[in-house]
Design an enzyme around this catalytic site. Structure first.
Site, PDB file in Angstrom:
ATOM      1  N   CYS A   2       0.855  -1.177   0.000  1.00  0.00           N
ATOM      2  CA  CYS A   2       0.000   0.000   0.000  1.00  0.00           C
ATOM      3  C   CYS A   2       0.896   1.234   0.000  1.00  0.00           C
ATOM      4  O   CYS A   2       2.106   1.116   0.011  1.00  0.00           O
ATOM      5  CB  CYS A   2      -0.872   0.011   1.246  1.00  0.00           C
ATOM      6  SG  CYS A   2      -1.654  -1.560   1.560  1.00  0.00           S
ATOM      7  N   ARG A  27       0.696   1.662  -6.241  1.00  0.00           N
ATOM      8  CA  ARG A  27       1.022   0.705  -5.187  1.00  0.00           C
ATOM      9  C   ARG A  27      -0.221   0.008  -4.634  1.00  0.00           C
ATOM     10  O   ARG A  27      -0.114  -1.026  -3.987  1.00  0.00           O
ATOM     11  CB  ARG A  27       1.665   1.437  -3.997  1.00  0.00           C
ATOM     12  CG  ARG A  27       2.921   2.155  -4.292  1.00  0.00           C
ATOM     13  CD  ARG A  27       4.094   1.282  -4.118  1.00  0.00           C
ATOM     14  NE  ARG A  27       4.141   0.672  -2.807  1.00  0.00           N
ATOM     15  CZ  ARG A  27       4.949  -0.337  -2.494  1.00  0.00           C
ATOM     16  NH1 ARG A  27       5.724  -0.844  -3.401  1.00  0.00           N
ATOM     17  NH2 ARG A  27       4.971  -0.842  -1.289  1.00  0.00           N
ATOM     18  N   TRP A  74      -4.152  -1.484  -0.683  1.00  0.00           N
ATOM     19  CA  TRP A  74      -4.284  -2.688  -1.503  1.00  0.00           C
ATOM     20  C   TRP A  74      -4.669  -3.747  -0.477  1.00  0.00           C
ATOM     21  O   TRP A  74      -3.829  -4.194   0.305  1.00  0.00           O
ATOM     22  CB  TRP A  74      -2.946  -2.994  -2.180  1.00  0.00           C
ATOM     23  CG  TRP A  74      -2.866  -4.309  -2.879  1.00  0.00           C
ATOM     24  CD1 TRP A  74      -2.359  -5.466  -2.367  1.00  0.00           C
ATOM     25  CD2 TRP A  74      -3.246  -4.607  -4.224  1.00  0.00           C
ATOM     26  NE1 TRP A  74      -2.415  -6.460  -3.305  1.00  0.00           N
ATOM     27  CE2 TRP A  74      -2.948  -5.966  -4.452  1.00  0.00           C
ATOM     28  CE3 TRP A  74      -3.816  -3.857  -5.249  1.00  0.00           C
ATOM     29  CZ2 TRP A  74      -3.200  -6.592  -5.671  1.00  0.00           C
ATOM     30  CZ3 TRP A  74      -4.064  -4.489  -6.460  1.00  0.00           C
ATOM     31  CH2 TRP A  74      -3.754  -5.828  -6.658  1.00  0.00           C
ATOM     32  N   ASN A 100       1.536  -0.117   6.569  1.00  0.00           N
ATOM     33  CA  ASN A 100       1.768  -1.117   5.516  1.00  0.00           C
ATOM     34  C   ASN A 100       2.353  -2.348   6.180  1.00  0.00           C
ATOM     35  O   ASN A 100       3.173  -2.219   7.090  1.00  0.00           O
ATOM     36  CB  ASN A 100       2.803  -0.618   4.493  1.00  0.00           C
ATOM     37  CG  ASN A 100       2.231   0.422   3.579  1.00  0.00           C
ATOM     38  OD1 ASN A 100       1.033   0.695   3.610  1.00  0.00           O
ATOM     39  ND2 ASN A 100       3.090   1.005   2.767  1.00  0.00           N
ATOM     40  N   GLU A 484       5.457 -21.697 -19.849  1.00  0.00           N
ATOM     41  CA  GLU A 484       5.403 -20.336 -19.313  1.00  0.00           C
ATOM     42  C   GLU A 484       6.519 -19.486 -19.922  1.00  0.00           C
ATOM     43  O   GLU A 484       6.304 -18.319 -20.281  1.00  0.00           O
ATOM     44  CB  GLU A 484       5.496 -20.383 -17.775  1.00  0.00           C
ATOM     45  CG  GLU A 484       5.596 -19.054 -17.066  1.00  0.00           C
ATOM     46  CD  GLU A 484       4.472 -18.077 -17.371  1.00  0.00           C
ATOM     47  OE1 GLU A 484       3.457 -18.469 -17.967  1.00  0.00           O
ATOM     48  OE2 GLU A 484       4.634 -16.886 -17.048  1.00  0.00           O
ATOM     49  N   GLU A 491       5.033 -12.860 -25.663  1.00  0.00           N
ATOM     50  CA  GLU A 491       4.235 -11.731 -25.209  1.00  0.00           C
ATOM     51  C   GLU A 491       4.978 -10.397 -25.292  1.00  0.00           C
ATOM     52  O   GLU A 491       4.414  -9.399 -25.724  1.00  0.00           O
ATOM     53  CB  GLU A 491       3.866 -12.020 -23.739  1.00  0.00           C
ATOM     54  CG  GLU A 491       2.640 -11.364 -23.258  1.00  0.00           C
ATOM     55  CD  GLU A 491       2.302 -11.799 -21.819  1.00  0.00           C
ATOM     56  OE1 GLU A 491       3.088 -12.516 -21.167  1.00  0.00           O
ATOM     57  OE2 GLU A 491       1.241 -11.387 -21.340  1.00  0.00           O
ATOM     58  N   HIS A 507       8.677 -36.033 -32.874  1.00  0.00           N
ATOM     59  CA  HIS A 507       7.368 -36.278 -33.485  1.00  0.00           C
ATOM     60  C   HIS A 507       6.918 -35.096 -34.348  1.00  0.00           C
ATOM     61  O   HIS A 507       5.743 -34.964 -34.647  1.00  0.00           O
ATOM     62  CB  HIS A 507       6.332 -36.594 -32.408  1.00  0.00           C
ATOM     63  CG  HIS A 507       6.676 -37.833 -31.628  1.00  0.00           C
ATOM     64  ND1 HIS A 507       6.564 -39.093 -32.165  1.00  0.00           N
ATOM     65  CD2 HIS A 507       7.192 -37.988 -30.389  1.00  0.00           C
ATOM     66  CE1 HIS A 507       6.974 -39.982 -31.265  1.00  0.00           C
ATOM     67  NE2 HIS A 507       7.361 -39.332 -30.178  1.00  0.00           N
ATOM     68  N   LYS A 606      -3.854  -5.946 -19.260  1.00  0.00           N
ATOM     69  CA  LYS A 606      -3.492  -6.602 -17.999  1.00  0.00           C
ATOM     70  C   LYS A 606      -4.627  -7.498 -17.517  1.00  0.00           C
ATOM     71  O   LYS A 606      -4.392  -8.596 -17.047  1.00  0.00           O
ATOM     72  CB  LYS A 606      -3.166  -5.538 -16.942  1.00  0.00           C
ATOM     73  CG  LYS A 606      -2.733  -6.107 -15.601  1.00  0.00           C
ATOM     74  CD  LYS A 606      -1.423  -6.866 -15.702  1.00  0.00           C
ATOM     75  CE  LYS A 606      -1.032  -7.584 -14.437  1.00  0.00           C
ATOM     76  NZ  LYS A 606      -0.050  -8.661 -14.705  1.00  0.00           N
TER      77      LYS A 606
HETATM   78  O1  M6R Z   1      -5.594 -12.067 -14.074  1.00  0.00           O
HETATM   79  P1  M6R Z   1      -5.471 -13.472 -14.564  1.00  0.00           P
HETATM   80  O2  M6R Z   1      -4.439 -14.255 -13.816  1.00  0.00           O
HETATM   81  O3  M6R Z   1      -6.773 -14.200 -14.608  1.00  0.00           O
HETATM   82  O4  M6R Z   1      -4.963 -13.342 -16.051  1.00  0.00           O
HETATM   83  C1  M6R Z   1      -4.816 -14.464 -16.852  1.00  0.00           C
HETATM   84  C2  M6R Z   1      -4.042 -14.158 -18.095  1.00  0.00           C
HETATM   85  O5  M6R Z   1      -4.708 -13.180 -18.852  1.00  0.00           O
HETATM   86  C3  M6R Z   1      -2.629 -13.682 -17.790  1.00  0.00           C
HETATM   87  O6  M6R Z   1      -1.937 -14.601 -17.014  1.00  0.00           O
HETATM   88  C4  M6R Z   1      -1.827 -13.434 -19.091  1.00  0.00           C
HETATM   89  O7  M6R Z   1      -1.620 -14.642 -19.746  1.00  0.00           O
HETATM   90  C5  M6R Z   1      -0.529 -12.716 -18.760  1.00  0.00           C
HETATM   91  N1  M6R Z   1      -0.440 -11.529 -19.528  1.00  0.00           N
HETATM   92  C6  M6R Z   1       0.682 -13.535 -19.008  1.00  0.00           C
HETATM   93  O8  M6R Z   1       1.853 -12.858 -18.737  1.00  0.00           O
END
Ligand code: M6R
Length: 611
Positions: A2, A27, A74, A100, A484, A491, A507, A606
């Site tokens: 926070c 924050r 937060w 905090n 991942e 990304e 394969h 996001k």
């Molecule tokens: O907020 P969430 O965890 O539900 O979001 C899921 C995905 O949209 C998120 O993880 C996305 O794949 C990210 N941008 C990956 O870095």
């Protein structure tokens, strides 16, 4: 997590605090509040929502106040509501505090204070501090804060004011930052530098265990035994944008570097130091309910889905419950076979992802209990789920998820251990090893994030950034980490990255291996070590350039690959927490070399709140 601001001087405290809080909204931003010293009393205004909502709720009679404290929250303990917003105050509102951190023994203290007749107004852990200070107050706020802080377990950055001591702010710091800003005829304190920069660049940083008393004339710092400390002035050179990112060039790098703390916070209070047992007191599931589970469905999107893949392996290993993992957008349309002895676990950093939410609702309609793992208190997912296990990563701002993923893994390990214990299915020796391994992770993560590691990975990325495609390979848990790693690289660097189970190469994908093509191999799983090595040789034979991420002690790897990055030795079940970090940094430095927009990659948001 926070934001805190405190002000004392000859200016309008109201305006200074609001302006400072706006600089800290990155924050935490679910509620905000201020307390102002005004004519021998404290005027407290609070509002759920943003600092602009607080501005509308401000008590105008405080406009002449010249000292006060403010907070943007937060949520951790207690939902984001007006009542739970800081400042919190003593019974008669003569003392107010902003805080905090997390007070671990808050329940015990609250019970004691209730017995003594104190009246509580919020669900927060912080409020106990306001009442404790009230208990010890005998005319000297610093003295009372000293005594109160001694009684709490956990972390705190605290600023307190009293209606009886005009113009004085008292601060304490333990494990959570506080910086004093020294102005002309005014002084400030804040949890983060951006809140100070409009007034001063001269600061004094409070260290752990220290206290401070601040007036318009000066700031005195004390150690825990009350001795005055002579602290040098630190001149801030950053501009406001750099200051928001803690001096890092991007939020993504800042968030990667915050991972040791995020993991520590998520583990905090959830492992009993004596018995080594996992305690998830927030969960209402009974041992009988856990014992009855026939199947678990983990449902999530993107990075959270990748965390779920690791969750499946760990839950099956420790709790011996079959687990299916689904991408939420598939789950909701595939007519899954569900019954009331199944549990749904939804994972979502934001707690607002539309597909995940739809999957949650579908599961509930079919009488499944839903357990949510989320980072946002009060999010829709947290409100609609039956049970919630929070990750304490703090706000994640970069679109590319990093610290949230790591804390999702920690939550899943804790859950697997907890279920394993309830069902009596986990091997006791393995449990002990994992529990001590979990506690070692923050320290090991710091080692993985050393300056030397960063510069080695950066050098590798100069090469990687020149390619338009790359592969990530691994077996077993390494395969989930490879997925991942590939997602993160795509990304933010826009390089086409594919993840493959190493055994699948022959394969199909092997046809794409050509001279020099980057292949990042994850090699941390003992049981499939030799097998992964032979897959690496298949790549080598076609001219692929393998960069291996492996563990100290896996010496044979170095002989087979172009470059190798070693992780501190860890139990292979926990290895993903460490091995994913170099993949995050590889994505970051590659994107940096290619000049991409790192924190806000093209076409992505996001929080994906539409289908
Ligand atoms: O907020 P969430 O965890 O539900 O979001 C899921 C995905 O949209 C998120 O993880 C996305 O794949 C990210 N941008 C990956 O870095």
């Amino acid at each position: 997590m926070c934001g805190i601001v405190g002000y004392t001087g000859n200016g309008k405290a109201n305006a200074v605090l609001v302006e400072g809080l706006k600089k800290l909204e990155y924050r935490g931003y679910d509620s905000a509040g201020v307390a102002l010293q005004h004519e021998n009393r404290l005027l407290i205004s609070k509002a759920a929502g943003s600092v602009s909502d607080l501005e509308k709720a401000l008590d105008e009679s405080g406009n002449r106040a010249t000292a006060g404290i403010g907070h943007t929250r937060w949520a951790t303990h207690g939902r984001p509501t007006d009542e739970n917003a800081h400042p919190h105050s003593s019974c008669g509102k003569e003392i107010a505090i902003v805080h905090n951190g997390i007070i671990e023994n808050h329940q015990r203290l609250r019970n004691r204070l209730l017995d003594e007749g104190h009246e509580f107004r919020s669900e927060t852990d912080t409020e106990v501090l306001a009442h404790l200070i009230e208990t010890y107050y005998e005319g000297d706020l610093l003295e009372a804060v000293f005594k109160a802080v001694e009684k709490i377990e956990g972390s705190c950055a605290l600023v307190a004011i009293s209606s009886e001591e005009p113009g004085r702010l008292v601060c304490a710091r333990r494990d959570s930052p506080l910086i004093i800003g020294l102005g002309e005829g005014e002084n400030l304190v804040a949890s983060d530098i951006p809140a100070l920069l409009a007034h001063t660049r001269k600061t004094k940083v409070l260290e752990d265990g220290e206290f401070a008393s601040i007036t318009a004339e000066g700031a005195e710092i004390y150690d825990s035994s009350g001795r005055v400390i002579d602290r040098e002035i630190f001149e801030i050179k950053w501009d406001i944008e750099a200051a928001e990112k803690g001096g890092f060039d991007h939020f993504m790098l800042k968030e990667i570097m915050e991972q040791p703390d995020a993991v520590k916070e998520t583990l905090r209070q959830r492992v009993d130091p004596e018995s080594g047992k996992v305690i998830l007191s927030e969960l209402g599931l009974t041992a009988e309910e856990i014992g009855r589970l026939e199947k678990i469905h983990i449902i999530a999107c993107g990075t959270a889905y990748h965390a779920g893949l690791l969750g499946k392996a760990v839950i099956e290993k420790l709790a011996k419950i079959p687990v299916e993992v689904d991408v939420a957008s598939e789950f909701r349309y595939r007519e899954p076979l569900l019954n009331e002895n199944h549990l749904a676990i939804v994972i979502s950093q934001s707690g607002e992802t539309a597909d995940t939410l739809a999957a949650l609702r579908l599961a509930r309609r079919q009488d499944l209990k839903v357990l949510a793992i989320t980072n946002v208190v009060g999010s829709t997912v947290s409100r609609e789920a039956d049970e919630v296990l929070y990750t304490w990563a703090g706000p994640e701002i970069a679109v590319a998820s990093t610290k949230a993923y790591l804390t999702q893994l920690i939550a899943l390990y804790l859950l697997a251990l907890y279920f394993g214990d309830a069902r009596g299915s986990a091997e006791p020796e393995l449990v002990l090893e994992l529990v001590s391994g979990l506690k070692a992770l923050p320290g090991q993560l710091k080692a993985v994030l050393s300056e030397e590691s960063l510069s080695r990975l950066r050098a590798y990325c100069d090469h990687l950034s020149k390619w338009e495609s790359a592969f990530f390979v691994g077996r077993n848990l390494d395969y989930a980490v490879a997925m991942e790693g590939a997602l993160k690289l795509k990304e933010i660097s826009y390089i086409h990255a594919e993840a493959y189970a190493a055994g699948e190469l022959k394969h199909g994908p092997l046809a794409l291996i050509e001279d020099g093509i980057p292949v990042i191999a994850l090699v941390t799983q003992k049981a499939v070590f030799e097998k992964t090595l032979s897959n690496i040789q298949e790549v080598n034979a076609r001219g692929g350039a393998v960069f291996a991420i492996t563990m100290e002690g896996f010496d044979d790897v170095a002989r087979q690959v172009e470059s190798v990055f070693y992780l501190p030795p860890a139990n292979e079940i926990l290895a993903p927490v460490l091995s994913v970090v170099p993949t995050q940094l590889i994505s970051y430095y590659t994107a940096l070399a290619r000049g991409s927009s790192i924190d806000k990659p093209r076409n992505l948001a996001k929080s994906v709140t539409v289908e």
